[in-house]
Motif scaffolding. Structure first.
Motif, mmCIF file in Angstrom:
data_model
loop_
_atom_site.group_PDB
_atom_site.id
_atom_site.type_symbol
_atom_site.label_atom_id
_atom_site.label_comp_id
_atom_site.label_asym_id
_atom_site.label_seq_id
_atom_site.Cartn_x
_atom_site.Cartn_y
_atom_site.Cartn_z
ATOM 1 N N UNK A 53 0.835 -1.208 0.000
ATOM 2 C CA UNK A 53 0.000 0.000 0.000
ATOM 3 C C UNK A 53 0.868 1.256 0.000
ATOM 4 N N UNK A 54 1.947 1.239 0.762
ATOM 5 C CA UNK A 54 2.850 2.391 0.806
ATOM 6 C C UNK A 54 3.476 2.619 -0.565
ATOM 7 N N UNK A 55 3.959 1.552 -1.186
ATOM 8 C CA UNK A 55 4.557 1.675 -2.520
ATOM 9 C C UNK A 55 3.549 2.224 -3.528
ATOM 10 N N UNK A 56 2.317 1.750 -3.454
ATOM 11 C CA UNK A 56 1.283 2.224 -4.374
ATOM 12 C C UNK A 56 1.018 3.715 -4.158
ATOM 13 N N UNK A 57 0.966 4.134 -2.911
ATOM 14 C CA UNK A 57 0.704 5.544 -2.616
ATOM 15 C C UNK A 57 1.845 6.446 -3.073
#
Length: 75
Positions: A53-57
């Motif tokens: 999720x962090x990478x996507x954000x």
């Protein structure tokens, strides 16, 4: 304090979504963990818990513009 300020500055740069931020985040996490700042260690563990999720954000080029109103009139 200078070390913490530098790490925060580098992390803040990652908040502007761009391709390659996931790799830069990995480097940042490694650097942050090497500094011996306990609260920062907790933060990096949190980032790693939901890394997808962090990478996507950090790499998503989403818009924050308000949606346009429909100009179609009902019949």
């Amino acid at each position: 304090m200078t070390t913490l300020a530098g790490l925060i500055h580098h992390f803040a740069a990652l908040l502007d979504p761009a391709d390659g931020n996931a790799a830069l985040l990995s480097t940042w996490i490694t650097s942050a963990q090497a500094k011996g700042l306990p609260h920062l260690h907790a933060f990096t563990r949190g980032l790693e818990k939901d890394r997808a999720a962090v990478d996507a954000a950090l790499s998503c080029h989403a818009t924050t513009a308000a949606p346009k109103a429909s100009t179609t009139k009902p019949s």
